[in-house]
Design a protein around this motif. Structure first.
Motif, PDB file in Angstrom:
ATOM      1  N   ARG A 224       0.853  -1.252  -0.037  1.00 64.51           N
ATOM      2  CA  ARG A 224      -0.024   0.163  -0.054  1.00 64.51           C
ATOM      3  C   ARG A 224       0.907   1.270   0.071  1.00 64.51           C
TER       4      ARG A 224
ATOM      5  N   ASP B 142      -2.050  -1.570  -4.515  1.00 65.81           N
ATOM      6  CA  ASP B 142      -3.057  -0.634  -4.388  1.00 65.81           C
ATOM      7  C   ASP B 142      -2.952  -0.373  -6.149  1.00 65.81           C
ATOM      8  N   LYS B 143      -1.857  -0.417  -6.659  1.00 69.97           N
ATOM      9  CA  LYS B 143      -1.995   0.217  -8.223  1.00 69.97           C
ATOM     10  C   LYS B 143      -1.188  -0.833  -8.916  1.00 69.97           C
TER      11      LYS B 143
END
Length: 489
Positions: free
Chosen positions: A14, A45-46
């Protein structure tokens, strides 16, 4: 030098400081052609090109369904490594394994240590350091800090390294490995300088960031000056503290904007994005009472912004050793003792220190109490940054209703100056105190070279059966009498 592939281990990817470090390390390893995999407890997260494998047992205890154990984590890690590289040796690179977020991970680290595999244990934070809620989870662990020639301990500041050496870690096993500074995208300069200063504190407003000090500075700053904190905490533990300061900002109407990014604009018609806030900021600030590496001290220089605020020798001493003095910094903000009351302070100290020490399994001794009380006093003054929030607000209220601005002093080394004057002088500075070419020791190139050296040292060592540091000795370094700080509990 050829060495085994690398398995980087962390709880998650994260957004945050450790994730940035891992991303930097992965980029360095990719560029150097070193095979590696990142093992974490949940998907990032990405989406990106990082070589990630999810090992769910690595997640935080309070976020993971089901129980796990050290041996279960080890089996899952080894299976993930075999999928990536086949059979054979690997260098284990564990980040923050001992901070109490996953009770089984220290046990897993101990099992891996016993295997004789090369290992890097990289510390960013410590459960012993201002995390009294986390430490009890680890109190029964006997394998928190294994050491052997093939186990390299790395630290992002010299203080932490020295603490573990004092606790028994051989100095030859512990290395300073500071984070890399990766300059953000170039900031487009505003057409003209704003009429009044805008001071940005680019952090989440958790307790140790010392938000009260922003309000004190805002009460004494030249008219028109504004202060802003980027984001609110994402840890629910700190939300009530943040909410109290939000209410205080509303009650006092002091020019401090909390949780600013994405909520308000830095200027009329400007976007609310972080990039927009950085662009419009005239100055950056740090009022934190504790940091691991201190990225916020160096990063403003990469975008041409001056920095001022509170000095933190635990990190800035390392910068000074490289000839870097990041900005205009005070050591203390001195408030007359009479504004707080010594008996009020003493009772607050007793309550807070007793609760903190008992969380660590330490009863509060008279030595702890008296040493800390003496350390808080400075020839008739107290340091505003080491007051609990209710007493900080008491001080600011007195400033707002009285005519005593000249009673607050900024202390730097042996010299003191009226804070009103010190602050005006700091806000008049328009250039950073550090040149970008001074940041070479913290470049990604320097980081990559250190990383390769650490891996070569660990994999080239003759394996030995590990010993283990005694937990109480490590804890004792962080809980020395006289070291108590209200905002680090």
């Amino acid at each position: 030098m050829n060495h085994p592939p690398v398995a980087i281990v962390h709880y998650h990817l994260r957004r945050g400081g450790v994730t940035r470090v891992i991303e930097t390390a992965s980029a360095c390893l990719t560029k150097a052609g070193i095979p590696h995999v990142i093992l974490c407890g949940s998907p990032p997260d990405k989406k990106g090109k990082l070589p990630i494998k999810v090992v769910e047992d690595l997640g935080y205890d309070d976020e993971r369904s089901g129980n796990t154990s050290g041996i279960k984590i080890v089996h899952a890690l080894r299976a993930a490594v075999r999928e990536s590289f086949g059979s054979g040796k690997v260098i284990w690179h564990l980040h923050n394994h001992s901070i109490g977020k996953n009770r089984a991970l220290p046990d897993a680290a101990g099992i891996l240590a016993e295997s004789g595999d090369a290992m890097i244990l990289q510390y960013h934070d410590f459960a012993e350091d201002g995390r009294p809620g986390a430490y009890p989870k680890l109190a029964d662990s006997e394998s928190l800090y294994p050491f052997a020639p093939q186990i390299i301990h790395t630290f992002i500041n010299s203080r932490d390294r020295q603490f573990l050496i004092n606790a028994g870690l051989p100095a030859s096993h512990g290395f300073l490995h500071p984070n890399a500074i990766t300059p953000p995208a170039k900031v487009k300069v505003l057409p003209r300088r704003p009429d009044h200063p805008l001071v940005l504190y680019p952090v989440r407003g958790i307790r140790r960031k010392n938000l009260g000090e922003l309000f004190l500075l805002a009460a004494l700053a030249p008219k028109g000056t504004r202060f802003a904190v980027s984001l609110k905490p994402d840890n629910k533990r700190w939300i009530p503290v943040h909410d109290e300061w939000t209410a205080f900002a509303s009650d006092t109407e002091l020019p401090v904007m909390l949780d600013a990014v994405g909520r308000v604009s830095p200027a009329p018609g400007a976007p609310k994005t972080f990039a927009s806030w950085v662009r419009h900021a005239t100055h950056f600030i740090s009022t934190a009472v504790a940091e691991g590496f201190g990225l916020g001290f160096l990063e403003p220089a990469t975008i041409g912004k001056p920095l001022f605020g509170r000095n933190l020798p635990m990190v800035t001493d390392d910068f000074a050793a490289e000839g870097i003095h990041p900005g205009r910094l005070y050591d203390r903000l001195l408030v007359p003792e009479s504004w707080v009351g010594l008996e009020t302070l003493r009772q607050s100290l007793i309550r807070s220190m007793r609760a903190t020490l008992e969380s660590y399994g330490h009863p509060m001794s008279n030595q702890h109490l008296e040493s800390s009380f003496v350390a808080m006093r400075h020839h008739g003054y107290l340091d505003f940054g080491n007051l609990p929030e209710d007493l900080q607000r008491q001080v600011i209220h007195r400033l707002l209703v009285g005519n005593e601005d000249d009673q607050i002093l900024a202390q730097s080394g042996d010299s003191t100056q009226c804070l009103v004057e010190w602050l005006a002088e700091s806000l008049a500075i328009t250039q950073p105190g550090v040149r970008s070419d001074q940041l070479g020791p913290y470049s990604t190139k320097a980081y990559a070279e250190r990383l390769k050296e650490l891996y070569a040292r660990a994999s080239g060592a003759t394996p030995e059966t590990p010993g283990h540091l005694l937990k109480h000795k490590v804890l004792g370094e962080f809980l020395k009498p006289g070291s108590f700080h209200f905002l680090r509990t």
